[in-house]
Design a protein around this motif. Structure first.
Motif, short mmCIF file in Angstrom:
data_model
loop_
_atom_site.label_atom_id
_atom_site.label_comp_id
_atom_site.label_asym_id
_atom_site.label_seq_id
_atom_site.Cartn_x
_atom_site.Cartn_y
_atom_site.Cartn_z
N ASP A 65 -7.12 1.44 5.29
CA ASP A 65 -8.08 1.74 4.29
C ASP A 65 -9.55 1.28 4.39
OD1 ASP A 65 -9.40 1.33 1.54
OD2 ASP A 65 -7.40 1.52 0.85
N TYR B 138 -7.36 6.18 6.34
CA TYR B 138 -5.61 6.02 6.17
C TYR B 138 -5.12 6.59 7.74
CZ TYR B 138 -6.78 5.37 1.70
OH TYR B 138 -7.49 5.03 0.35
N GLU B 139 -5.90 6.92 8.71
CA GLU B 139 -5.42 7.32 10.08
C GLU B 139 -6.01 6.56 11.21
OE1 GLU B 139 -6.04 11.28 12.74
OE2 GLU B 139 -7.31 11.12 10.95
N SER C 260 0.82 -1.29 -0.11
CA SER C 260 -0.06 -0.20 0.06
C SER C 260 0.85 1.37 0.01
CB SER C 260 -0.93 -0.01 1.11
OG SER C 260 -1.99 -1.03 1.15
N THR D 296 -14.23 4.84 7.53
CA THR D 296 -13.42 3.81 8.34
C THR D 296 -14.57 2.57 8.04
OG1 THR D 296 -14.35 4.39 10.20
CG2 THR D 296 -12.58 5.46 9.81
N HIS E 17 -2.57 0.59 7.86
CA HIS E 17 -2.98 1.55 7.02
C HIS E 17 -4.24 2.15 6.91
CE1 HIS E 17 -2.28 2.94 2.63
NE2 HIS E 17 -3.24 2.21 2.32
#
Length: 283
Positions: free
Chosen positions: A119, A156-157, A35, A220, A117
């Motif tokens: 995603d 991505y957090e 990724s 999310t 990651h």
């Protein structure tokens, strides 16, 4: 495109890796790279230093301790997918992994890397939430444990600090649990338009516990609590499955982007929930 200039470090221990991250807030962890490296090539990510943890022995290994399956963050996705231990104790992990990209990607990508990651369409993230998994992270301040449902904050957090590395995944092993996983994609290997991971516990034919997580439907992965409520205390029948699938679709506020509009994603979520729960019924 090519990535922006960066430095490369390959620490020999987890402690050294943590220190390297703490020394530079723009450093990034490199595990499988499936990724991160594409994002670097498009210059969506511009780390100053890549800290390569791919060969750290502390992050490998699959084992069972009492009623917990422990997966090292550095375990390759393909290894977890084909593991007999995973298949016996928590088959949802393997079922979710079969949908991750293609075999070549899973042969390099790591379990911990996918979770870190974050995603919104990541199959492993949804499976971890449905399984009530915990992740163990290590930083300069030591180790701490984070529930998977608290790990993902936005696209991505995560709730990891900049000096922390995800080191292992801990999945509770529960008896009388059945699993299902389904996702809707345009082509095999594509990111999901929507998907559902399901884990239901039964007393005889009654669902005493239900945990469903949706992917590809927002910022999310998240638990589908309305669908869970529609299943608890009921037998898993065509009627209860239909009600739960509709509750999942009604609860979603999916994005409108170039891949699908909200109505399409809700329809895909409905279909994925239906299929996942039908798998549970026949598990």
């Amino acid at each position: 495109m090519k990535p922006a200039p960066f430095e490369y470090a390959r620490p020999e221990s987890l402690d050294e890796a943590v220190r390297l991250l703490a020394a530079d807030e723009d450093a990034k962890v490199l595990a499988g790279g499936q990724s991160l490296l594409p994002m670097m090539n498009f210059r969506l990510a511009r780390p100053s230093v890549l800290v390569d943890i791919g060969r750290l022995p502390e992050l490998t290994g699959l084992r069972r301790e009492d009623d917990v399956l422990i997966i090292g963050a550095g375990v390759r996705q393909r290894a977890a997918e084909t593991s007999q231990l995973v298949r016996r104790t928590c088959p949802l992990v393997g079922r979710a992994l079969r949908h991750v990209g293609h075999r070549q990607i899973r042969s390099r990508g790591t379990v911990g890397g996918s979770l870190a990651h974050a995603d919104p369409a990541a199959e492993l993230c949804a499976a971890a939430c449905a399984l009530d998994a915990d992740v163990v992270v290590t930083g300069v301040g030591g180790r701490r444990t984070i529930a998977a449902t608290d790990l993902f904050l936005s696209p991505y957090e995560t709730s990891l600090a900049t000096d922390e590395i995800l080191t292992e995944v801990r999945v509770p092993i529960r008896g009388n649990t059945r699993f299902g996983f389904a996702e809707i994609t345009r082509r095999s290997g594509d990111f999901a338009i929507a998907g559902v991971a399901a884990a239901l516990e039964f007393d005889d034919r009654t669902a005493t516990g239900a945990r469903l997580a949706g992917l590809g439907i927002g910022g999310t992965v998240r638990r589908l609590t309305e669908a869970e409520e529609a299943l608890r205390g009921r037998a898993l029948t065509a009627e209860s499955i239909s009600a739960a699938a509709q509750a999942a679709a009604d609860s979603a506020s999916p994005p409108d982007d170039l891949h699908a509009d909200p109505a399409t994603r809700r329809a895909a979520l409905h279909a994925a929930a239906q299929r996942a729960l039908e798998q549970v019924a026949h598990d």
